[in-house]
Design an enzyme around this catalytic site. Sequence first.
Site, PDB file in Angstrom:
ATOM      1  N   TYR A 186      40.695  62.798  -7.315  1.00 23.73           N
ATOM      2  CA  TYR A 186      40.664  63.578  -6.073  1.00 23.73           C
ATOM      3  C   TYR A 186      40.551  62.600  -4.917  1.00 23.73           C
ATOM      4  O   TYR A 186      39.665  61.752  -4.922  1.00 23.73           O
ATOM      5  CB  TYR A 186      39.487  64.566  -6.059  1.00 23.73           C
ATOM      6  CG  TYR A 186      39.988  65.987  -6.057  1.00 23.73           C
ATOM      7  CD1 TYR A 186      40.721  66.464  -4.984  1.00 23.73           C
ATOM      8  CD2 TYR A 186      39.768  66.832  -7.144  1.00 23.73           C
ATOM      9  CE1 TYR A 186      41.232  67.748  -4.985  1.00 23.73           C
ATOM     10  CE2 TYR A 186      40.282  68.115  -7.157  1.00 23.73           C
ATOM     11  CZ  TYR A 186      41.005  68.570  -6.072  1.00 23.73           C
ATOM     12  OH  TYR A 186      41.508  69.830  -6.082  1.00 23.73           O
TER      13      TYR A 186
ATOM     14  N   GLU B 247      41.076  63.455  -1.225  1.00 27.73           N
ATOM     15  CA  GLU B 247      41.357  64.110   0.062  1.00 27.73           C
ATOM     16  C   GLU B 247      41.168  63.126   1.206  1.00 27.73           C
ATOM     17  O   GLU B 247      40.190  62.377   1.236  1.00 27.73           O
ATOM     18  CB  GLU B 247      40.436  65.318   0.243  1.00 27.73           C
ATOM     19  CG  GLU B 247      40.914  66.491  -0.584  1.00 27.73           C
ATOM     20  CD  GLU B 247      40.025  67.712  -0.471  1.00 27.73           C
ATOM     21  OE1 GLU B 247      39.079  67.704   0.333  1.00 27.73           O
ATOM     22  OE2 GLU B 247      40.296  68.673  -1.205  1.00 27.73           O
TER      23      GLU B 247
ATOM     24  N   ASP C 120      66.216  67.194   7.950  1.00 22.82           N
ATOM     25  CA  ASP C 120      65.784  67.466   6.569  1.00 22.82           C
ATOM     26  C   ASP C 120      66.841  66.852   5.653  1.00 22.82           C
ATOM     27  O   ASP C 120      67.897  67.446   5.419  1.00 22.82           O
ATOM     28  CB  ASP C 120      65.652  68.977   6.351  1.00 22.82           C
ATOM     29  CG  ASP C 120      65.185  69.296   4.933  1.00 22.82           C
ATOM     30  OD1 ASP C 120      65.229  68.394   4.067  1.00 22.82           O
ATOM     31  OD2 ASP C 120      64.787  70.453   4.686  1.00 22.82           O
TER      32      ASP C 120
ATOM     33  N   THR D  37      62.620  65.511   0.274  1.00 20.53           N
ATOM     34  CA  THR D  37      62.036  65.573  -1.055  1.00 20.53           C
ATOM     35  C   THR D  37      62.352  64.241  -1.729  1.00 20.53           C
ATOM     36  O   THR D  37      63.204  63.477  -1.271  1.00 20.53           O
ATOM     37  CB  THR D  37      62.613  66.740  -1.882  1.00 20.53           C
ATOM     38  OG1 THR D  37      64.034  66.674  -1.848  1.00 20.53           O
ATOM     39  CG2 THR D  37      62.146  68.078  -1.356  1.00 20.53           C
TER      40      THR D  37
ATOM     41  N   LYS E 181      65.682  64.356  -5.520  1.00 18.04           N
ATOM     42  CA  LYS E 181      67.104  64.712  -5.587  1.00 18.04           C
ATOM     43  C   LYS E 181      67.905  63.398  -5.680  1.00 18.04           C
ATOM     44  O   LYS E 181      67.746  62.680  -6.664  1.00 18.04           O
ATOM     45  CB  LYS E 181      67.482  65.582  -4.388  1.00 18.04           C
ATOM     46  CG  LYS E 181      66.695  66.913  -4.384  1.00 18.04           C
ATOM     47  CD  LYS E 181      67.151  67.838  -3.302  1.00 18.04           C
ATOM     48  CE  LYS E 181      66.481  69.194  -3.396  1.00 18.04           C
ATOM     49  NZ  LYS E 181      65.312  69.315  -2.510  1.00 18.04           N
TER      50      LYS E 181
ATOM     51  N   ARG F 202      59.074  64.978  -8.549  1.00 21.22           N
ATOM     52  CA  ARG F 202      59.055  66.122  -7.639  1.00 21.22           C
ATOM     53  C   ARG F 202      57.989  65.903  -6.584  1.00 21.22           C
ATOM     54  O   ARG F 202      56.797  65.889  -6.898  1.00 21.22           O
ATOM     55  CB  ARG F 202      58.735  67.419  -8.411  1.00 21.22           C
ATOM     56  CG  ARG F 202      59.706  67.786  -9.523  1.00 21.22           C
ATOM     57  CD  ARG F 202      61.055  68.132  -8.984  1.00 21.22           C
ATOM     58  NE  ARG F 202      60.983  69.192  -8.009  1.00 21.22           N
ATOM     59  CZ  ARG F 202      61.429  70.434  -8.193  1.00 21.22           C
ATOM     60  NH1 ARG F 202      61.970  70.779  -9.339  1.00 21.22           N
ATOM     61  NH2 ARG F 202      61.351  71.331  -7.239  1.00 21.22           N
TER      62      ARG F 202
HETATM   63  N1  DSN Z   1      66.071  74.469  -4.199  1.00 21.04           N
HETATM   64  C1  DSN Z   1      66.622  73.264  -3.662  1.00 21.04           C
HETATM   65  C2  DSN Z   1      68.084  73.165  -3.962  1.00 21.04           C
HETATM   66  O1  DSN Z   1      68.452  73.445  -5.087  1.00 21.04           O
HETATM   67  O2  DSN Z   1      68.872  72.793  -3.108  1.00 21.04           O
HETATM   68  C3  DSN Z   1      66.326  73.114  -2.233  1.00 21.04           C
HETATM   69  O3  DSN Z   1      64.988  73.248  -2.041  1.00 21.04           O
END
Ligand code: DSN
Length: 422
Positions: free
Chosen positions: A59, A61, A205, A231, A234, A240
Amino acid sequence: MTALHDPYLAAVERTDPEIFGLIQEEERYQRDSIRLIPSENYTSRAVMEATGTVLANKYSEGYPGKRYYEGQRNVDLLETIVQDRAKVLFGVQHANVQPYSGSPANLAVYFALLQPGETIMGLTLPHGGHLTHGWAVSATGRFWKSHPYEVDRETHLIDFDQVRKVALEARPRIIVAGGTAYPRTYHFEQFGEIAREVGAYLLADISHIAGLVVAGAHPDPVPHADVVVTTTHKTLRGPRGAMIMCKAEHAEAIDKAVFPGLQGGPHENTIAGIGVALHEAATPEFRAYGHQIVANAKALAEALLERGFDLITGGTDTHLILIDLTGKKVIGKTAAQALDRAGIVGNYNTIPFDTRRPFSPSGLRIGTPSVTSRGMKEPEMRRIAAWMDEALTNVKDEAALDRVAHEVRDFCVAFPAPGLGV
Ligand code: DSN
């Protein structure tokens, strides 16, 4: 040290055979199929190992040097290294690596920079935006006003005359550049000019394209945006999670919005995995990977066009292709199910100005990050297009779909996927 560690997943197998069985099944599935969901990838084994460590026991924080818990001697160093790697790789002044994923990261940006009720202007979801760019069912559309922009009705491209017109009408507090189903370049410079003209912040984004940006295969948002969210799982090929990067002037507001504004303890095991992914992304191999993702997507798009598929915008500049299946007389959901049966995994998706409903739309969304991670190149894209064509002209023919699935399974053997243990 090695004695501390069992062979891969041996402890899960001993303790919980049911969960172990499902993980193994999923590994087989990921190994034996051609995964074309553009938001998915294969992390390296190093990323996966870092994510599944004793750091999950912590933890922490707060932020490095300012925690609400003792015992942070390793965690503080770790999180600082990961922040520094993000800053160097993306060329930003500040990086927060704690957001649990993309949706909370975007929420944190609005929470930091906007008052409740102020206006968000993002690409509308049915035209390729994201839920958290102000769509009505998302908290972002409940707590803030949403005044979205659309793509052009004819070209399906973002038209900056239209974006500017909407911005002058809406007077948004923030403009969001980015999306989940837009296959073309995001022109951040033009977004930035419009944002400055109307006195709005620009949020880029780049969740889908972060790996392309660091590889130099997509224009860089950093010179134009106030805040950049991504994110990490990807095209960036990490675990994640998410990061918020910004100019120094917004650092304090962003950090406060993430913690204590929206989150409690950060997941330091995930942050360690992000650190390993950023280390990998700083290599020449990753740069080549990013460019190959785009080359593969263009080759796949070309091969699909030759086979009579209609592509939204006529092709792609990125990792992503959006197919309009109307002319093929098959709906997106049926197509995605038939492809999955044939060992090819994509997802059904709305297309701009879709006449069908979101749960049964006219489109299919595919992309090349995962197949490129397996070392596939342009010739393999042409084979994939041929299999897709065969499956989609035989959506009800079980024997044909089986035949493709067998061929796909044999083909995948030659392209080992990173990170798998089977
Ligand atoms: N759910 C994601 C996607 O598949 O593009 C975006 O957050």
